[in-house]
Write a protein that holds these residues in place. Structure first.
Motif, PDB file in Angstrom:
ATOM      1  N   LEU A  32       0.819  -1.203   0.000  1.00 27.22           N
ATOM      2  CA  LEU A  32       0.000   0.000   0.000  1.00 27.22           C
ATOM      3  C   LEU A  32       0.858   1.260   0.000  1.00 27.22           C
ATOM      4  O   LEU A  32       1.923   1.284   0.613  1.00 27.22           O
ATOM      5  N   PRO A  33       0.376   2.313  -0.638  1.00 28.18           N
ATOM      6  CA  PRO A  33       1.078   3.589  -0.536  1.00 28.18           C
ATOM      7  C   PRO A  33       1.004   4.100   0.903  1.00 28.18           C
ATOM      8  O   PRO A  33       0.131   3.698   1.672  1.00 28.18           O
ATOM      9  N   GLU A  34       1.898   4.973   1.257  1.00 27.93           N
ATOM     10  CA  GLU A  34       2.013   5.470   2.641  1.00 27.93           C
ATOM     11  C   GLU A  34       0.709   6.022   3.197  1.00 27.93           C
ATOM     12  O   GLU A  34       0.411   5.855   4.370  1.00 27.93           O
ATOM     13  N   ASN A  35      -0.087   6.666   2.368  1.00 30.01           N
ATOM     14  CA  ASN A  35      -1.306   7.320   2.865  1.00 30.01           C
ATOM     15  C   ASN A  35      -2.558   6.432   2.798  1.00 30.01           C
ATOM     16  O   ASN A  35      -3.664   6.914   3.019  1.00 30.01           O
ATOM     17  N   VAL A  36      -2.405   5.150   2.523  1.00 31.87           N
ATOM     18  CA  VAL A  36      -3.531   4.220   2.501  1.00 31.87           C
ATOM     19  C   VAL A  36      -3.308   3.182   3.589  1.00 31.87           C
ATOM     20  O   VAL A  36      -2.280   2.527   3.629  1.00 31.87           O
ATOM     21  N   ARG A  37      -4.287   3.057   4.468  1.00 34.39           N
ATOM     22  CA  ARG A  37      -4.195   2.103   5.569  1.00 34.39           C
ATOM     23  C   ARG A  37      -5.441   1.229   5.589  1.00 34.39           C
ATOM     24  O   ARG A  37      -6.555   1.731   5.621  1.00 34.39           O
ATOM     25  N   PHE A  38      -5.238  -0.077   5.602  1.00 30.14           N
ATOM     26  CA  PHE A  38      -6.361  -1.000   5.785  1.00 30.14           C
ATOM     27  C   PHE A  38      -6.582  -1.264   7.274  1.00 30.14           C
ATOM     28  O   PHE A  38      -7.680  -1.539   7.692  1.00 30.14           O
ATOM     29  N   ARG A  39      -5.527  -1.208   8.062  1.00 29.31           N
ATOM     30  CA  ARG A  39      -5.622  -1.444   9.511  1.00 29.31           C
ATOM     31  C   ARG A  39      -5.133  -0.186  10.209  1.00 29.31           C
ATOM     32  O   ARG A  39      -4.099   0.369   9.863  1.00 29.31           O
ATOM     33  N   LYS A  40      -5.924   0.233  11.195  1.00 23.60           N
ATOM     34  CA  LYS A  40      -5.596   1.440  11.958  1.00 23.60           C
ATOM     35  C   LYS A  40      -5.557   1.093  13.439  1.00 23.60           C
ATOM     36  O   LYS A  40      -6.204   0.141  13.873  1.00 23.60           O
ATOM     37  N   VAL A  41      -4.825   1.879  14.190  1.00 27.74           N
ATOM     38  CA  VAL A  41      -4.761   1.708  15.649  1.00 27.74           C
ATOM     39  C   VAL A  41      -5.135   3.043  16.278  1.00 27.74           C
ATOM     40  O   VAL A  41      -4.483   4.047  16.037  1.00 27.74           O
ATOM     41  N   ASP A  42      -6.216   3.025  17.056  1.00 26.79           N
ATOM     42  CA  ASP A  42      -6.696   4.239  17.729  1.00 26.79           C
ATOM     43  C   ASP A  42      -6.389   4.166  19.216  1.00 26.79           C
ATOM     44  O   ASP A  42      -6.423   3.089  19.811  1.00 26.79           O
ATOM     45  N   ARG A  43      -6.132   5.333  19.809  1.00 27.84           N
ATOM     46  CA  ARG A  43      -5.832   5.432  21.242  1.00 27.84           C
ATOM     47  C   ARG A  43      -6.991   6.106  21.965  1.00 27.84           C
ATOM     48  O   ARG A  43      -7.519   7.114  21.501  1.00 27.84           O
ATOM     49  N   TYR A  44      -7.377   5.535  23.089  1.00 26.65           N
ATOM     50  CA  TYR A  44      -8.434   6.100  23.934  1.00 26.65           C
ATOM     51  C   TYR A  44      -7.884   6.247  25.347  1.00 26.65           C
ATOM     52  O   TYR A  44      -7.182   5.362  25.828  1.00 26.65           O
ATOM     53  N   ASP A  54      -4.097   4.500  28.826  1.00 28.41           N
ATOM     54  CA  ASP A  54      -4.283   4.407  27.385  1.00 28.41           C
ATOM     55  C   ASP A  54      -4.806   3.020  27.049  1.00 28.41           C
ATOM     56  O   ASP A  54      -4.278   2.004  27.530  1.00 28.41           O
ATOM     57  N   VAL A  55      -5.857   2.978  26.254  1.00 34.87           N
ATOM     58  CA  VAL A  55      -6.402   1.729  25.747  1.00 34.87           C
ATOM     59  C   VAL A  55      -6.400   1.857  24.230  1.00 34.87           C
ATOM     60  O   VAL A  55      -6.775   2.889  23.685  1.00 34.87           O
ATOM     61  N   TRP A  56      -5.974   0.788  23.559  1.00 29.24           N
ATOM     62  CA  TRP A  56      -5.808   0.817  22.111  1.00 29.24           C
ATOM     63  C   TRP A  56      -6.872  -0.037  21.432  1.00 29.24           C
ATOM     64  O   TRP A  56      -7.334  -1.030  21.985  1.00 29.24           O
ATOM     65  N   LEU A  57      -7.224   0.351  20.225  1.00 30.39           N
ATOM     66  CA  LEU A  57      -8.140  -0.432  19.403  1.00 30.39           C
ATOM     67  C   LEU A  57      -7.534  -0.564  18.015  1.00 30.39           C
ATOM     68  O   LEU A  57      -7.330   0.440  17.328  1.00 30.39           O
ATOM     69  N   THR A  58      -7.219  -1.777  17.630  1.00 32.09           N
ATOM     70  CA  THR A  58      -6.778  -2.016  16.259  1.00 32.09           C
ATOM     71  C   THR A  58      -8.005  -2.451  15.472  1.00 32.09           C
ATOM     72  O   THR A  58      -8.806  -3.251  15.951  1.00 32.09           O
ATOM     73  N   HIS A  59      -8.191  -1.881  14.301  1.00 32.34           N
ATOM     74  CA  HIS A  59      -9.382  -2.205  13.518  1.00 32.34           C
ATOM     75  C   HIS A  59      -9.113  -2.070  12.029  1.00 32.34           C
ATOM     76  O   HIS A  59      -8.230  -1.338  11.605  1.00 32.34           O
ATOM     77  N   SER A  60      -9.893  -2.811  11.285  1.00 36.63           N
ATOM     78  CA  SER A  60      -9.858  -2.759   9.824  1.00 36.63           C
ATOM     79  C   SER A  60     -11.271  -3.059   9.354  1.00 36.63           C
ATOM     80  O   SER A  60     -12.223  -2.792  10.091  1.00 36.63           O
ATOM     81  N   CYS A  61     -11.433  -3.639   8.201  1.00 36.79           N
ATOM     82  CA  CYS A  61     -12.765  -4.054   7.772  1.00 36.79           C
ATOM     83  C   CYS A  61     -13.294  -5.044   8.796  1.00 36.79           C
ATOM     84  O   CYS A  61     -12.582  -5.939   9.238  1.00 36.79           O
ATOM     85  N   MET A  62     -14.535  -4.859   9.187  1.00 37.90           N
ATOM     86  CA  MET A  62     -15.158  -5.729  10.191  1.00 37.90           C
ATOM     87  C   MET A  62     -15.847  -6.927   9.558  1.00 37.90           C
ATOM     88  O   MET A  62     -16.439  -7.735  10.260  1.00 37.90           O
ATOM     89  N   LYS A 161     -18.721  -8.622  21.623  1.00 44.70           N
ATOM     90  CA  LYS A 161     -18.698  -7.775  20.428  1.00 44.70           C
ATOM     91  C   LYS A 161     -18.696  -6.298  20.821  1.00 44.70           C
ATOM     92  O   LYS A 161     -19.137  -5.450  20.058  1.00 44.70           O
ATOM     93  N   THR A 162     -18.185  -6.008  22.010  1.00 46.76           N
ATOM     94  CA  THR A 162     -18.016  -4.623  22.447  1.00 46.76           C
ATOM     95  C   THR A 162     -16.662  -4.476  23.122  1.00 46.76           C
ATOM     96  O   THR A 162     -16.118  -5.421  23.692  1.00 46.76           O
ATOM     97  N   GLY A 163     -16.133  -3.278  23.055  1.00 43.97           N
ATOM     98  CA  GLY A 163     -14.874  -2.941  23.709  1.00 43.97           C
ATOM     99  C   GLY A 163     -14.708  -1.435  23.656  1.00 43.97           C
ATOM    100  O   GLY A 163     -15.558  -0.726  23.108  1.00 43.97           O
ATOM    101  N   VAL A 164     -13.643  -0.938  24.192  1.00 42.71           N
ATOM    102  CA  VAL A 164     -13.387   0.501  24.154  1.00 42.71           C
ATOM    103  C   VAL A 164     -13.221   0.917  22.692  1.00 42.71           C
ATOM    104  O   VAL A 164     -12.372   0.395  21.981  1.00 42.71           O
ATOM    105  N   GLY A 165     -14.105   1.808  22.222  1.00 40.92           N
ATOM    106  CA  GLY A 165     -14.052   2.287  20.849  1.00 40.92           C
ATOM    107  C   GLY A 165     -14.758   1.404  19.839  1.00 40.92           C
ATOM    108  O   GLY A 165     -14.729   1.677  18.644  1.00 40.92           O
TER     109      GLY A 165
END
Length: 182
Positions: A32-44, A54-62, A161-165
């Motif tokens: 993938l090019p640098e500006n395209v991400r299929f998987r992201k990691v969010d911080r809460y 800090d709690v993290w959520l890794t997510h992509s297509c569900m 099927k629930t978690g932070v974020g």
């Protein structure tokens, strides 16, 4: 009726350190090019007792059971496999962008190289060979895997099927959060 063969990502949220190794592994595997991400990691920031942690959520297509992308695509570029994985045929994509707007998980990107939609397919080429997706093998702390969603929810009392974020919604997302630190 839920797909009894539904495969989904399984995430041990309590163990994630937010290192983004899953994102990088995905990026490399999918070229993938640098500006395209299929998987992201969010911080809460979450309050626990008197502290904020800090709690993290890794997510992509569900790989939703009721995928909004599939419903809005006028070209029929999205299909659902028997194992529930939502796959995009990029050759059929007309670059209309409706899928990008419809996805509640920000899981579909527009590839700047050709203007077409692009998304995680859970590395079906690896899954079909009995392997795990690149993001799973790239996870340095082992908090990400894949499994049969229905079976896991029935067999593991810490699975949800629930978690932070993240929470279940009308699209019936198929990521399972394990609420147990190991």
């Amino acid at each position: 009726m839920d797909n009894q063969l539904q495969r989904g990502f399984v995430f041990r949220q309590e163990n994630c350190v937010g290192c983004q190794a899953c994102t990088i592994a995905c990026q490399i595997h999918n070229e993938l090019p640098e500006n395209v991400r299929f998987r992201k990691v969010d911080r809460y920031e979450v309050k626990r007792g008197d502290d904020e942690i800090d709690v993290w959520l890794t997510h992509s297509c569900m790989h939703c059971g009721n995928p909004a992308c599939l419903m809005v695509c006028p070209a029929g570029a999205f299909t659902t496999r028997d194992d529930g994985l939502v796959v995009l045929d990029r050759e059929r994509c007309t670059s209309c962008g409706l899928c990008v707007s419809a996805c509640p998980y920000d899981a579909i990107a527009v590839d700047p190289r050709d203007g077409r939609a692009a998304k995680c397919n859970m590395c079906v080429e690896l899954i079909d060979q009995g392997q795990q997706p690149a993001c799973v093998t790239g996870c340095t702390v082992g908090c990400l895997t894949t499994d049969n969603v229905s079976q896991l929810l029935k067999s593991n009392t810490h699975a949800s099927k629930t978690g932070v974020g993240y929470r279940d919604n009308l699209t019936k997302p198929n990521m399972v959060i394990i609420k147990e630190r190991v």
